[in-house]
Design an enzyme around this catalytic site. Sequence first.
Site, PDB file in Angstrom:
ATOM      1  N   ASP A  87     -11.262   2.382  -0.303  1.00  0.00           N
ATOM      2  CA  ASP A  87     -10.228   3.382  -0.561  1.00  0.00           C
ATOM      3  C   ASP A  87     -10.356   4.023  -1.931  1.00  0.00           C
ATOM      4  OD1 ASP A  87      -8.750   2.976   1.930  1.00  0.00           O
ATOM      5  OD2 ASP A  87      -8.301   1.002   1.097  1.00  0.00           O
TER       6      ASP A  87
ATOM      7  N   HIS B  66      -9.874  -6.893  -3.055  1.00  0.00           N
ATOM      8  CA  HIS B  66      -9.908  -7.012  -1.596  1.00  0.00           C
ATOM      9  C   HIS B  66      -9.534  -8.437  -1.227  1.00  0.00           C
ATOM     10  CE1 HIS B  66     -11.426  -7.000   2.542  1.00  0.00           C
ATOM     11  NE2 HIS B  66     -11.368  -5.690   2.482  1.00  0.00           N
TER      12      HIS B  66
ATOM     13  N   HIS C 131      -1.101  -0.625   4.801  1.00  0.00           N
ATOM     14  CA  HIS C 131      -2.342  -0.605   5.588  1.00  0.00           C
ATOM     15  C   HIS C 131      -3.099   0.709   5.424  1.00  0.00           C
ATOM     16  CE1 HIS C 131      -5.313  -1.486   8.478  1.00  0.00           C
ATOM     17  NE2 HIS C 131      -4.653  -1.271   9.603  1.00  0.00           N
TER      18      HIS C 131
END
Length: 468
Positions: free
Chosen positions: A404, A349, A303
């Site tokens: 990210d 994603h 996560h």
Amino acid sequence: MSLSGMAIRRLITKGVIPVCQVAPLSTSAEGSTNLKEVLSKKIPAHNAKVKSFRTEHGSTVVQNVNIDMIYGGMRSMKGMVTETSVLDPEEGIRFRGYSIPECQKLLPKAKGGEEPLPEAIWWLLCTGDVPSEAQTAAITKEWNARADLPTHVVRMLDNFPDNLHPMAQFIAAIAALNNESKFAGAYARGVAKASYWEYAYEDSMDLLAKLPTVAAIIYRNLYRDGSAVSVIDPKKDWSANFSSMLGYDDPLFAELMRLYLVIHSDHEGGNVSAHTSHLVGSALSDPYLSFSAAMAGLAGPLHGLANQEVLVFLNKIVGEIGFNYTEEQLKEWVWKHLKSGQVVPGYGHAVLRKTDPRYECQREFALKHLPNDDLFKLVSTLYKITPGILLEQGKAKNPWPNVDSHSGVLLQYFGMTEMSFYTVLFGVSRALGCLSQLIWARGMGLPLERPKSHSTDGLIKLALAAKK
């Protein structure tokens, strides 16, 4: 004739109305600067809407659940109510209906700044309204006034060993603030269920005010020889004070913090941290305990570790081929990496099917403020070549970069090289989403979460019965 906020947003999306021409859509922007007062009007109105909807459609089937969903982590299973944000596969996250670019245009900013203030996204998440500058300033003032930490929490943080992970310290400190919980005290006194949200609100405001100080003490203790954090400056906003407490006085770093804290703030309700805070909160644990549990989920590598893994990946590239690479050399390196059975971190994603808008706004920040940084140029070249490589490989459903892929590079540029602290920054940001969701969960009177579980043998029986 006036258009509703949702109607105007649809016109923005279709390009009929340019974003820059749209005034704040808030019904409360002209009214009270007291967020709690605004919520006291919105929550009953929303509950009436939900009651009417459930009366008419309570038995309507919205999804069939298959066996793979049950074994697959309930991915894409429709099973929660979250009012604050929705993830669109094509447009990315929408905060109360507003896209990232719309938020950047519409939300109030610091004086002389270009990035939206986290105080403004908090108001938006809580109310669905774009706040006025006065409403945003009221949140700043209130957080600054609530920021002091109790002595026992400061002492605890100062006594933690240097080898205790910053997230473990963050989680423990948040839980230790629970002795000040107004929600827990109100529940013990037997207040009416309809009032729960008011005490969840007070705890959430207190916690948001204190989190930057908690995070800064952890950072200074671990990486700055325990030097004292600066005191809250009542003239500064939440992000500027946070930056100063961390020891970064560059105004541009404060701008980065504003951007970072806004774009990481919320991501629907099903991700590990948001779902955890909702689940624990559904047992009527107070916001401190609920959010502490959420941070334990965020600490998990699946996560909250992604941007660190991107930096490790980038450093590996630099270590092997340096910064003086050609585009073709970088392509060859990426192919070699993939053929060895590894992935390109920061790409793909679970829901999105295009470049993450949170990546794009960070890229725009870098293009404006650090266009010649070597790591940023490496990220840019990867952005140019990697999607094509992943499409050619044929395994990725989404070959585009996510949030990210960029955030760590920006932090590194400003000198925050301590990667193990990055998840704490993520946690400070995600508090905005988790706690606004928690206030609404109590306001709507959402019940204890208790899904039904089955053994594999039980599922086999169900599957066989379904085929008859």
